[in-house]
Enzyme design. Structure first.
Site, PDB file in Angstrom:
ATOM      1  N   GLY A  51       0.825  -1.197   0.000  1.00 41.83           N
ATOM      2  CA  GLY A  51       0.000   0.000   0.000  1.00 41.83           C
ATOM      3  C   GLY A  51       0.863   1.252   0.000  1.00 41.83           C
ATOM      4  O   GLY A  51       2.010   1.240  -0.453  1.00 41.83           O
ATOM      5  N   CYS A  52       0.341   2.327   0.526  1.00 43.12           N
ATOM      6  CA  CYS A  52       1.033   3.610   0.524  1.00 43.12           C
ATOM      7  C   CYS A  52       2.398   3.520   1.212  1.00 43.12           C
ATOM      8  O   CYS A  52       2.487   3.089   2.356  1.00 43.12           O
ATOM      9  CB  CYS A  52       0.185   4.667   1.222  1.00 43.12           C
ATOM     10  SG  CYS A  52       1.010   6.254   1.419  1.00 43.12           S
ATOM     11  N   PHE A  53       3.449   3.934   0.502  1.00 48.61           N
ATOM     12  CA  PHE A  53       4.780   3.807   1.095  1.00 48.61           C
ATOM     13  C   PHE A  53       5.007   4.736   2.274  1.00 48.61           C
ATOM     14  O   PHE A  53       5.888   4.487   3.097  1.00 48.61           O
ATOM     15  CB  PHE A  53       5.902   3.934   0.068  1.00 48.61           C
ATOM     16  CG  PHE A  53       5.827   5.074  -0.926  1.00 48.61           C
ATOM     17  CD1 PHE A  53       5.126   6.241  -0.672  1.00 48.61           C
ATOM     18  CD2 PHE A  53       6.481   4.957  -2.142  1.00 48.61           C
ATOM     19  CE1 PHE A  53       5.093   7.278  -1.602  1.00 48.61           C
ATOM     20  CE2 PHE A  53       6.452   5.990  -3.087  1.00 48.61           C
ATOM     21  CZ  PHE A  53       5.765   7.153  -2.807  1.00 48.61           C
TER      22      PHE A  53
END
Length: 220
Positions: A51-53
């Protein structure tokens, strides 16, 4: 006729959205031999997409033995990916992190436990509110030993949940470092709406689940 056109339209859109994941260039990445990253000053590197880093970077940096977590892109077939291009879902890449760690303090197997324990393991092509192939879950292996660890832990988790675990397993090829403004984003932007409502709650859930893995300054 209208029904047929609707079906064709949906099929076209679906195929466009998944073009990056279902083409020969992407398959070549999946079938490639893994690249092994040598130790530097006793430090190893590992690569994860979850997902979002912004979220993943902060989670790993709270773990004992992790020296640094760097946000970037991996798993795709496009050279020099950017945030804008990656967000189209057309590069094949996922937002990923490079973990620089001390294998004398934390093992690769434990980093995989952190990976599975800090996400929704059954969510396909995304995490939380983030959807798209660029947010899909991928674990990268550099050798057969790492691949075996990943496969065994994934199978055990799938059996425990009685569900399909979404994480893909890729041979590591290359990590592209993300833009400067993405690095340490959660730490530098604590009042950002996404950080407050998504990233920090995700980090806190991880901390509550794995207190024994946390650095002393990450326990608060």
């Amino acid at each position: 006729m209208k029904k047929l056109l609707s079906i064709l339209t949906i099929t076209f859109l679906f195929n466009c959205h998944n073009q990056a994941q279902n083409n020969p260039k992407q398959q070549a990445i999946i079938d490639a031999e893994p690249m092994e990253v040598p130790l530097i000053d006793g430090k190893a590197k590992a690569y994860f997409a979850s997902g979002c880093f912004w979220c993943v970077e902060a989670i790993y940096e709270s773990v004992k033995g992790v020296e640094e977590s760097i946000s970037g892109y991996a798993g795709g077939f496009t050279k020099n990916p950017t945030y804008e291009k990656s967000n189209t879902g057309s590069t094949g890449h996922a937002e990923a992190v490079e973990i620089i760690y001390d294998p004398e303090i934390v093992s690769f197997a434990t980093l995989v436990d952190v990976y599975f324990g800090s996400q929704n393991p059954t969510q396909v092509n995304g995490q939380g509110p983030d959807h798209g192939s660029q947010y899909r879950s991928i674990i990268f292996y550099q050798n057969d030993e790492q691949k075996k660890i990943i496969e065994e832990k994934k199978a055990t988790l799938s059996k425990k949940l009685d569900a399909t675990v979404a994480a893909e397993i890729y041979p590591f090829q290359k990590f592209w470092v993300g833009e400067d403004y993405h690095q340490n984003y959660e730490r530098r932007n604590p009042n950002n709406g996404y950080i407050k409502n998504v990233s920090i709650p995700r980090l806190n859930r991880f901390k509550a689940k794995f207190p024994e893995l946390l650095k002393p300054d990450a326990k608060h």
